[in-house]
Design an enzyme around this catalytic site. Structure first.
Site, mmCIF file in Angstrom:
data_model
loop_
_atom_site.group_PDB
_atom_site.id
_atom_site.type_symbol
_atom_site.label_atom_id
_atom_site.label_comp_id
_atom_site.label_asym_id
_atom_site.label_seq_id
_atom_site.Cartn_x
_atom_site.Cartn_y
_atom_site.Cartn_z
ATOM 1 N N TYR A 320 3.221 -31.829 -21.618
ATOM 2 C CA TYR A 320 2.722 -33.203 -21.630
ATOM 3 C C TYR A 320 3.238 -33.995 -20.430
ATOM 4 C CZ TYR A 320 2.156 -31.964 -26.583
ATOM 5 O OH TYR A 320 1.829 -31.337 -27.760
ATOM 6 N N ASP A 322 3.589 -37.603 -20.111
ATOM 7 C CA ASP A 322 3.441 -38.741 -21.015
ATOM 8 C C ASP A 322 3.085 -40.042 -20.316
ATOM 9 O OD1 ASP A 322 3.817 -37.408 -23.422
ATOM 10 O OD2 ASP A 322 5.987 -37.476 -23.252
ATOM 11 N N GLY A 324 1.234 -40.056 -17.130
ATOM 12 C CA GLY A 324 -0.053 -39.852 -16.487
ATOM 13 C C GLY A 324 -1.190 -39.505 -17.421
ATOM 14 N N GLU A 325 -0.891 -38.994 -18.615
ATOM 15 C CA GLU A 325 -1.936 -38.627 -19.565
ATOM 16 C C GLU A 325 -2.115 -39.667 -20.671
ATOM 17 O OE1 GLU A 325 -1.539 -33.744 -19.196
ATOM 18 O OE2 GLU A 325 -0.394 -34.820 -20.726
ATOM 19 N N GLY A 329 3.479 -47.367 -20.409
ATOM 20 C CA GLY A 329 3.506 -48.812 -20.588
ATOM 21 C C GLY A 329 2.546 -49.310 -21.643
ATOM 22 N N ASN A 404 5.080 -38.224 -31.643
ATOM 23 C CA ASN A 404 6.265 -38.124 -32.486
ATOM 24 C C ASN A 404 7.539 -38.552 -31.763
ATOM 25 O OD1 ASN A 404 5.766 -35.638 -30.953
ATOM 26 N ND2 ASN A 404 7.668 -34.933 -31.870
ATOM 27 N N TYR A 405 7.437 -38.906 -30.486
ATOM 28 C CA TYR A 405 8.612 -39.233 -29.678
ATOM 29 C C TYR A 405 8.681 -40.714 -29.330
ATOM 30 C CZ TYR A 405 10.650 -34.695 -28.535
ATOM 31 O OH TYR A 405 11.308 -33.492 -28.594
ATOM 32 N N TYR A 407 10.649 -42.924 -26.306
ATOM 33 C CA TYR A 407 11.398 -42.832 -25.055
ATOM 34 C C TYR A 407 11.912 -44.218 -24.696
ATOM 35 C CZ TYR A 407 9.148 -38.289 -24.578
ATOM 36 O OH TYR A 407 8.714 -37.007 -24.794
ATOM 37 N N HIS A 455 11.993 -26.748 -25.749
ATOM 38 C CA HIS A 455 11.216 -27.467 -24.744
ATOM 39 C C HIS A 455 12.149 -28.294 -23.884
ATOM 40 C CE1 HIS A 455 11.616 -30.203 -28.164
ATOM 41 N NE2 HIS A 455 11.465 -31.205 -27.314
ATOM 42 N N HIS A 457 12.545 -32.034 -21.391
ATOM 43 C CA HIS A 457 12.036 -33.349 -20.998
ATOM 44 C C HIS A 457 12.564 -33.614 -19.597
ATOM 45 C CE1 HIS A 457 10.865 -34.671 -25.155
ATOM 46 N NE2 HIS A 457 11.721 -33.702 -25.439
#
Length: 747
Positions: A320, A322, A324-325, A329, A404-405, A407, A455, A457
């Site tokens: 992912y 997060d 750019g996809e 913001g 589910n995250y 940041y 995974h 980050h």
């Protein structure tokens, strides 16, 4: 719609002040967003099926920003709009000048040609994708075969598909969906993963082009809820901790400009990067006259990648981006007093565009406060009184929810002139189902029948450094051990070496803890009292680089991630390390968005470990991505051991223990309400004691839920899109000093 036909104009057109803008770096205002939509609509570029996946401010030229003077009201404000026709998939990029009221440029993206790429996802596409999957008879049959017939509350998650050159998805607007079952409304779906069921959805055609149904792993149905009614009573062992600043905070704000002690900076925010800091300077008080010295022209965390190390069909494709996809913001949280932030808080609201290109307010998007940070300096001489100076830091932060995250991105400014950026990941574990006890090298079993895939980050900070001006160089420093010889007869000598990074081809730099490697951003056009150029060092944080193999899709698409530091020349068209449209992009082996010392990559790797309930405690990365000055006198710190740096001179922080009126404390996290600034001495909200982590009793015939680990929360689209905001030229940034009702107490 915003009517700008009768507003005062300059040689450029509408005055920026009529749109609520006072400075070229002000945040987007609702008037600007509405005006941009009006312009493209009047130009015939908007139809019934047109949506706005991304609306961003166009960065003003540096010459405009650096030449701006208070009161100037004749500069351009432009927006970068992405227009998606949901019926055809056609995607256009349109730049609009809202001050001139014109379309500056229009480009159709070649989404059907290599290296492809798609616009960011719309909030409405999440629900649409879920409904497409639920209506598919193959998915219904797959769920029934697993014993789940009532799928009323079942969650079908929308996930970016990465890039794999499959004939039925290349060049099409795709989304992959995994299934998580809810037994009832409000149930934690992440605790009930449906393993091996993958739906590949064409969003434009509105069909499931392929459904994979791999295996018959049972769906875990044990209790995985984490709300207080399931986890038990609140912890009662912690005593109250109240933060009081009776004279108010030490920072001052004017619009989006912040001054705190020697620091001055501008706060920005946009839909993709979230928090942006501009024109960061530090006042040097060591000379005959104070001098405000530049440190950083622009800083943000514009991209991150989350590659998974699982080899199953369910997750091998996950990497992912997060920002750019999904747009960090646009998915920002509305922060809450006493829960997200403690102390005397100043909040900043932000505006982004919704899917229809209309203003959407995010109240309390940014939090700013001060924190005591222990001892800054201490020394004791025999027979003399000990000398101690306490440290304090200014904290500017925001949180975003992506699936589910959660940041959290925190920027810290210290009294000694150093800067630190920190990323925090928390939320809920992104779990899969497994056969209990079955070994798996790529996914740890964290509860019977529940696994957490390994995974990473990898966060990327883009730093446009400006140490004493824009003409900066970068040097790499390593500690060097010396052999025993004539000039080192005792073998104890060691030294350091510095190497200039002179070409962009040398810009990919790797960390080396064995040599204490760090990088210095210097200004060769200035010297400090000992003859050295002033510099800020970048200290790399520990952690592995991108672990995906050479030739993998994840590595091709995330070229910023294999190295902790990239040093490149400034290019105003390169703002995003993975490109402007990384969604389904094949990758081209290059790094975009690099500006002097950017990107600056900080890592976190996650392997599942037990914890209860299935929440993810906050790990931090980037704390050692800290800047400290070098040299003496001429450096921005302006301090030395002979003259200890002073602590803050205003607004002392007192930590008191007292009986606080109930109305003066935030005893629970409530939905944000418009706060009222307190006119007098203020106290900050008391943190509610954490609730005891008690596992909920398992229902008869189900597996109990033991501990687990891995970040996140529900996706921000759960936040309902507000109606269009219509206000007459409001300011681009509304700020609030929020605190509890004043009170007095002894002790």
């Amino acid at each position: 719609m915003t009517d700008i036909t009768n507003t005062p104009v300059t040689s450029r057109g509408v005055r920026p002040s009529m749109l609520g803008v006072r400075h070229p770096l002000d945040l987007l205002t609702p008037a600007e967003i509405s005006a941009a939509r009006d312009v493209v609509e009047h130009a015939g570029l908007v139809g019934p099926s047109t949506r706005f996946p991304r609306v961003m401010p166009v960065e003003p030229p540096k010459s405009v920003v650096l030449g701006h003077r208070d009161g100037d009201d004749d500069f351009d404000r432009s927006l970068d709009l992405t227009l998606l026709d949901t019926d055809t998939g056609r995607t256009r990029r349109v730049v609009v000048s809202v001050t001139a009221g014109t379309v500056v440029s229009e480009t159709t993206l070649a989404t059907g040609e290599h290296p492809y790429g798609q616009a960011q996802y719309l909030f409405e596409e999440y629900d649409r994708a879920a409904q497409i999957v639920k209506d598919d008879p193959r998915w219904q049959a797959a769920m029934a075969r697993r014993g789940v017939v009532d799928t009323t509350h079942t969650s079908v998650t929308p996930l970016a598909p990465g890039y794999f050159p499959r004939e039925d998805e290349t060049g099409r607007r795709m989304i992959r969906s995994l299934t998580f079952h809810r037994r009832f409304e409000g149930d934690n779906a992440w605790g009930h993963p449906v393993e091996g069921l993958i739906a590949h959805v064409d969003l434009t055609a509105g069909v499931v082009v392929r459904l994979e149904d791999d295996g018959d792993v049972p769906v875990p149905l044990g209790d995985a809820n984490y709300e207080p009614r399931y986890t038990g009573t609140a912890r009662t062992t912690l005593k109250p901790l109240d933060i009081v600043q009776p004279e108010g905070p030490s920072f001052r704000t004017e619009g989006n400009e912040v001054t705190w002690e020697n620091w001055r900076l501008r706060i920005g925010f946009n839909a993709q990067e979230g928090l942006v800091l501009n024109q960061v300077t530090f006042r040097d008080d060591t000379g005959d006259r104070p001098e405000e010295r530049s440190v950083l022209y622009r800083g943000s965390v514009p991209e991150m990648v989350v590659p998974y190390g699982d080899t199953t069909n369910t997750r091998f494709w996950i990497s992912y981006f997060d920002a750019g996809e999904y747009l960090l913001g646009k998915n920002a949280n509305s922060l809450k007093l006493g829960c997200d932030c403690l102390g005397v808080i100043q909040y900043f609201d932000a505006f982004v565009a919704d899917d229809d290109g209309r203003p959407m307010e995010i109240p309390h998007a940014i939090c700013m406060h001060e924190e005591d940070y222990g001892i800054l300096w201490k020394h004791t001489e025999p027979g003399q009184s000990p000398q101690v100076r306490r440290s304090r830091r200014l904290v500017i932060s925001y949180f975003a929810t992506i699936g589910n995250y959660e940041y959290g991105f925190f920027w810290y400014f210290y009294l000694d002139g150093s800067i630190q950026v920190e990323a925090k990941a928390t939320g809920i574990v992104f779990a899969g189902a497994c056969e209990p006890g079955a070994p798996n090298r790529h996914s740890a079993e964290i509860a019977p029948g529940i696994q957490a895939p390994v995974h990473q980050h990898l966060f990327c900070a883009r730093l446009d450094v400006a140490v004493d001006g824009m003409e900066n160089s970068v040097q790499e420093e390593n500690l060097v051990s010396l052999p025993m010889r004539e000039d080192n007869p005792y073998g104890n000598a060691f030294t350091w070496s510095r190497t200039d990074v002179t070409r962009e081809s040398e810009g990919a730099r790797d960390a080396n803890t064995e040599t204490g490697r760090k990088w210095f951003v210097t200004n060769p056009n200035r010297r400090n009292p000992v003859g050295d150029p002033p510099a800020y060092p970048l200290t790399p944080p520990p952690g592995p680089r991108l672990l995906a193999a050479e030739g993998s899709s994840a590595r091709e698409r995330a070229q910023f991630a294999p190295h902790p530091l990239w040093v490149t020349a400034f290019d105003e068209n390169e703002r995003f390390p993975a490109g402007d449209f990384p969604n389904q992009h094949a990758g081209d082996g290059s790094v975009d968005g690099c500006s002097r010392t950017a990107p600056w990559r900080t890592p976190t790797s996650c392997c599942g470990t037990p914890s209860a309930p299935p929440t993810y405690p906050v790990p931090r990365t980037g704390r050692s991505c800290r800047w400290t000055t070098t040299g003496s006198g001429s450096s921005p710190t302006a301090s030395s051991t002979a003259t200890p740096p002073s602590t803050s001179r205003t607004g002392p922080v007192r930590v008191v223990r007292a009986a606080v009126p109930r109305s003066a404390t935030a005893t629970r996290c409530r939905p944000p309400t418009p706060p009222t600034p307190s006119p007098g001495p203020v106290t900050r909200a008391r943190a509610r004691p954490p609730r005891a982590r008690l596992p909920a009793p398992a229902a008869a015939g189900t597996r109990p839920w033991p501990p687990t680990t891995t970040p996140t929360t529900t996706r921000a689209p759960a936040r309902a899109l507000p109606p269009p905001v219509h206000r007459p030229s409001p300011p681009g940034l509304r700020r609030r000093v929020v605190s509890a009702r004043p009170w007095t107490a002894g002790g």
